[in-house]
Design an enzyme around this catalytic site. Structure first.
Site, PDB file in Angstrom:
ATOM      1  N   TYR A 176      -5.837  -8.166   2.128  1.00  0.00           N
ATOM      2  CA  TYR A 176      -4.484  -7.684   1.845  1.00  0.00           C
ATOM      3  C   TYR A 176      -3.662  -7.725   3.124  1.00  0.00           C
ATOM      4  O   TYR A 176      -4.190  -7.813   4.238  1.00  0.00           O
ATOM      5  CB  TYR A 176      -4.507  -6.261   1.263  1.00  0.00           C
ATOM      6  CG  TYR A 176      -4.859  -5.170   2.247  1.00  0.00           C
ATOM      7  CD1 TYR A 176      -3.870  -4.526   3.002  1.00  0.00           C
ATOM      8  CD2 TYR A 176      -6.177  -4.771   2.430  1.00  0.00           C
ATOM      9  CE1 TYR A 176      -4.190  -3.522   3.902  1.00  0.00           C
ATOM     10  CE2 TYR A 176      -6.509  -3.766   3.326  1.00  0.00           C
ATOM     11  CZ  TYR A 176      -5.517  -3.143   4.056  1.00  0.00           C
ATOM     12  OH  TYR A 176      -5.845  -2.153   4.963  1.00  0.00           O
ATOM     13  N   CYS A 177      -2.329  -7.653   2.934  1.00  0.00           N
ATOM     14  CA  CYS A 177      -1.433  -7.671   4.094  1.00  0.00           C
ATOM     15  C   CYS A 177      -0.247  -6.764   3.828  1.00  0.00           C
ATOM     16  O   CYS A 177      -0.424  -5.617   3.430  1.00  0.00           O
ATOM     17  CB  CYS A 177      -1.025  -9.100   4.456  1.00  0.00           C
ATOM     18  SG  CYS A 177      -0.316 -10.055   3.087  1.00  0.00           S
ATOM     19  N   ARG A 178       0.969  -7.260   4.015  1.00  0.00           N
ATOM     20  CA  ARG A 178       2.154  -6.397   3.994  1.00  0.00           C
ATOM     21  C   ARG A 178       2.810  -6.278   2.633  1.00  0.00           C
ATOM     22  O   ARG A 178       3.710  -5.466   2.461  1.00  0.00           O
ATOM     23  CB  ARG A 178       3.186  -6.946   4.992  1.00  0.00           C
ATOM     24  CG  ARG A 178       2.683  -6.973   6.419  1.00  0.00           C
ATOM     25  CD  ARG A 178       3.494  -7.953   7.246  1.00  0.00           C
ATOM     26  NE  ARG A 178       3.073  -7.963   8.639  1.00  0.00           N
ATOM     27  CZ  ARG A 178       3.278  -8.985   9.451  1.00  0.00           C
ATOM     28  NH1 ARG A 178       3.890 -10.077   9.010  1.00  0.00           N
ATOM     29  NH2 ARG A 178       2.872  -8.930  10.712  1.00  0.00           N
ATOM     30  N   CYS A 182       4.593 -11.333   1.857  1.00  0.00           N
ATOM     31  CA  CYS A 182       3.750 -11.723   2.992  1.00  0.00           C
ATOM     32  C   CYS A 182       2.656 -12.664   2.492  1.00  0.00           C
ATOM     33  O   CYS A 182       2.024 -12.408   1.471  1.00  0.00           O
ATOM     34  CB  CYS A 182       3.145 -10.472   3.634  1.00  0.00           C
ATOM     35  SG  CYS A 182       2.069 -10.821   5.047  1.00  0.00           S
ATOM     36  N   TYR A 206      -0.190  -3.172   1.543  1.00  0.00           N
ATOM     37  CA  TYR A 206      -0.281  -1.804   2.064  1.00  0.00           C
ATOM     38  C   TYR A 206       0.933  -0.948   1.714  1.00  0.00           C
ATOM     39  O   TYR A 206       0.766   0.205   1.281  1.00  0.00           O
ATOM     40  CB  TYR A 206      -0.484  -1.827   3.582  1.00  0.00           C
ATOM     41  CG  TYR A 206      -0.485  -0.429   4.177  1.00  0.00           C
ATOM     42  CD1 TYR A 206      -1.569   0.424   4.008  1.00  0.00           C
ATOM     43  CD2 TYR A 206       0.624   0.056   4.869  1.00  0.00           C
ATOM     44  CE1 TYR A 206      -1.566   1.709   4.511  1.00  0.00           C
ATOM     45  CE2 TYR A 206       0.640   1.342   5.377  1.00  0.00           C
ATOM     46  CZ  TYR A 206      -0.462   2.164   5.204  1.00  0.00           C
ATOM     47  OH  TYR A 206      -0.449   3.453   5.693  1.00  0.00           O
TER      48      TYR A 206
END
Length: 220
Positions: A176-178, A182, A206
């Site tokens: 996972y990221c932003r 993203c 997140y």
């Protein structure tokens, strides 16, 4: 027009939509959703001049999408009160829906990874309860330190290829990221699958996890 909808409310909705009707403002909101940031950093991330970024931020502030606080000599921008992330997520979902209508998944290079290999927040929660899933945060280390999903490993995308050996074997990896704008997690999943690992990317990110009121951890 429904009798339950007052004309003034429609005017207010239209004004809010007009404020968000610029890609630079949406980009600034996404960067602010990651963490509080000063205008100089936001301008750099969005690829804007300082004056241009300031003008867009003032428009967002007048509409209530962002707020500010003073930190010494700096003015930091943060999300305003209210479901701003929910609104951004809804817009992203509708944009992806329209994209799917216009293009088939097999030729849509942006939507294809998430549709074939994505995992929803709800499904991830069930998988975490069952065990057997490794969470991989591919954001930069300083963003991970500010907050991350419980138990997540942090390997920034640019370091991932050289640190594959740190990932546990025999478990599915969820990167996972932003958030939906993203592509770090999609690139990570491509890299992991090319290396023979089982991997999926979290369809949200997140900020969405945090906005849902779910448990997070911080480094230190």
């Amino acid at each position: 027009m429904s009798d339950s909808i007052q004309p003034q409310i429609l005017v207010e909705i239209a004004e809010l939509a007009r404020t968000l009707g610029h890609a630079h403002r949406v980009a600034l909101l996404c960067h602010i959703s990651e963490e509080e940031r000063p205008v100089e950093k936001l301008a750099e991330l969005a690829g804007l001049s300082l004056a241009n970024a300031s003008q867009h931020l003032q428009n967002l502030k007048r509409a209530g999408f962002v707020d500010t606080r003073r930190d010494g000599k700096r003015i930091l921008y943060r999300l305003g009160s209210g479901p701003v992330m929910v609104l951004l997520g809804g817009l992203q979902q509708f944009a992806e829906f329209k994209r799917a209508e216009l293009r088939q998944v097999v030729v849509d290079s942006f939507a294809q990874p998430s549709r074939l290999h994505g995992i929803s927040r709800e499904e991830l929660l069930l998988r975490l309860a069952d065990g057997g899933v490794t969470l991989l945060d591919v954001r930069p280390e300083h963003e991970y330190a500010l907050g991350h999903l419980p138990g997540a490993l942090n390997i920034p995308l640019e370091e991932l290829q050289g640190r594959l050996g740190e990932l546990p074997q025999g478990q599915q990896i969820v990167a996972y990221c932003r958030g939906p704008y993203c592509v770090l997690s999609r690139d990570a999943v491509t890299m992991l699958r090319t290396s023979g690992l089982t991997a999926r990317c979290l369809e949200s990110g997140y900020p969405d996890w945090l906005a849902a009121g779910l448990k997070v951890e911080k480094a230190g």
